[in-house]
Write a protein that holds these residues in place. Structure first.
Motif, mmCIF file in Angstrom:
data_model
loop_
_atom_site.group_PDB
_atom_site.id
_atom_site.type_symbol
_atom_site.label_atom_id
_atom_site.label_comp_id
_atom_site.label_asym_id
_atom_site.label_seq_id
_atom_site.Cartn_x
_atom_site.Cartn_y
_atom_site.Cartn_z
ATOM 1 N N GLU A 349 0.951 -1.072 -0.086
ATOM 2 C CA GLU A 349 0.487 -0.663 0.300
ATOM 3 C C GLU A 349 0.686 0.888 -0.044
ATOM 4 O O GLU A 349 0.227 2.294 -0.520
ATOM 5 N N ARG A 351 3.885 1.454 -1.279
ATOM 6 C CA ARG A 351 4.208 1.716 -2.217
ATOM 7 C C ARG A 351 3.317 2.444 -3.855
ATOM 8 O O ARG A 351 3.844 3.209 -4.467
ATOM 9 N N ARG A 352 2.439 1.853 -3.426
ATOM 10 C CA ARG A 352 1.009 2.566 -4.511
ATOM 11 C C ARG A 352 0.932 4.243 -4.264
ATOM 12 O O ARG A 352 0.478 4.779 -5.109
ATOM 13 N N SER A 353 0.660 4.468 -3.186
ATOM 14 C CA SER A 353 0.423 5.938 -2.220
ATOM 15 C C SER A 353 1.073 6.714 -3.095
ATOM 16 O O SER A 353 1.408 7.801 -3.352
ATOM 17 N N ALA A 355 4.018 5.832 -5.858
ATOM 18 C CA ALA A 355 3.919 5.797 -7.161
ATOM 19 C C ALA A 355 3.175 7.311 -8.122
ATOM 20 O O ALA A 355 2.320 7.395 -7.535
#
Length: 355
Positions: A349, A351-353, A355
């Motif tokens: 999560e 890492r996704r935020s 990106a």
């Protein structure tokens, strides 16, 4: 959200250290980012320089001045010192920037001597030129090589067996020689096996392909790896696997802040100290603990010893405990694993935020 006050109380305020600006090199990395949190939670002025080669921008808290760049960039260092009001007898460096993978150091020795030793020399030159009076250096138990004794004291002979260990020991020697010649003092903290993550899951070990056992084991527990390899089952230890001293990264970060306070309180004194708990766990004990915490069963693959791995490597940290008021809060293997697992679960999560 800041740590509860009681979590920061052991980070003592000595003299004017509360107002000393601190530059953390490698502050977007694993240990460096925890040191940044410890400094910020204690109300210290802190800034970060990191080239993000192995660090992550998301690991630096909002509101902390961040400079993307290399410590070899002298002009950038001079700008940071000016902007952060460092120099002329004011400020401190916490130096974490560098490369840390032992097999990589064997394959790329000149890179390690440049990235760890050469760039540290340049950083010291900039520090001396600006008049920054304190350096706290991230060193390693790899300076001891394969010691003949366990636990290991600071008097144990230093006999590195790989370029990584030598690159750190050379930097320690440069610090000692430079502190004798110039007006600054230093503390070299020799880490044993660093593990865990911030208890509030604000940061943790985020590097892909990391080799730390607890990191690898929690990845396997979460299905990110198929199995965990065990290197050597015939050591002279209770269960035949290697024994290591695992120190929680947040306890290590607290030790850094306290050691910095000691440097500021005694400007004529420099120090080299071990950082560990003085208690070792075997590879099998760690894996059993991960199974216990998760209620699962990690697949284990047994192999031969790796060259240069000592049977046991445990710290005697009595000098650290006698020098600063360090009281570990997370000296419990299951707790360390729980914190590592919480961060590993949150990492996708994060890492996704980012990106």
């Amino acid at each position: 959200m800041p740590r509860p006050v009681e979590d920061a109380m052991q980070i003592a305020r000595i003299g004017g250290s509360q107002h000393t600006p601190v530059l953390v090199t490698g502050g977007a990395g694993y240990i460096g980012s925890h040191a940044v949190l410890a400094l910020r939670d204690a109300g210290r002025p802190v800034a970060v320089i990191d080239n993000l080669s192995t660090g992550f921008r998301f690991a630096v808290p909002d509101g902390v001045p961040f400079y993307e760049g290399d410590i070899a960039d002298r002009a950038l260092l001079e700008r940071i010192f000016a902007e952060q009001s460092m120099g002329a007898g004011r400020g401190a460096i916490m130096h974490f920037a560098g490369s840390i993978i032992v097999p990589e150091s064997v394959a790329k020795p000149l890179w390690y001597y440049e990235n760890n030793t050469g760039k540290s020399r340049g950083l010291m030159e900039a520090v001396v030129s600006a008049g920054v009076p304190h350096i706290l250096f991230s060193s390693t138990a790899a300076t001891y090589g394969v010691p003949d004794v366990s636990p290991v004291t600071e008097q144990t002979p230093t006999r590195p067996i790989n370029p990584y260990g030598w690159s750190k020991l050379m930097t320690e020697q440069m610090l000692a020689d430079s502190a004798n010649a110039f007006d600054f003092n230093y503390c070299a903290l020799r880490y044993f096996n660093v593990a865990g993550a911030d208890p509030q899951a604000r940061t943790g070990q985020s590097t892909a392909g990391a080799t730390h056992l607890i990191k690898v084991a929690v990845e396997a527990a979460l299905g990110k790896r198929d199995r965990v390899s065990i290197f050597g089952t015939d050591y002279d230890t209770p269960d035949g696997t290697g024994v290591r001293d695992y120190i929680h990264v947040s306890d290590l970060a607290a030790a850094h802040v306290l050691a910095l306070d000691a440097l500021i309180a005694e400007p004529g004194r420099s120090m080299t100290m071990n950082c560990g708990y003085g208690r070792g766990y075997s590879v099998l004990e760690v894996l059993d603990a991960v199974d216990r915490v998760t209620g699962g069963a990690i697949e284990r693959i047994y192999g031969g010893r790796r060259a240069g791995d000592p049977a046991s490597l445990v710290a005697d940290s009595s000098l650290l405990r006698a020098t600063v008021p360090w009281q570990p809060r997370y000296d419990d293997l299951d707790t360390t694993i729980e914190h590592a697992l919480a961060w590993e679960s949150k990492l996708p999560e994060v890492r996704r935020s980012a990106a």
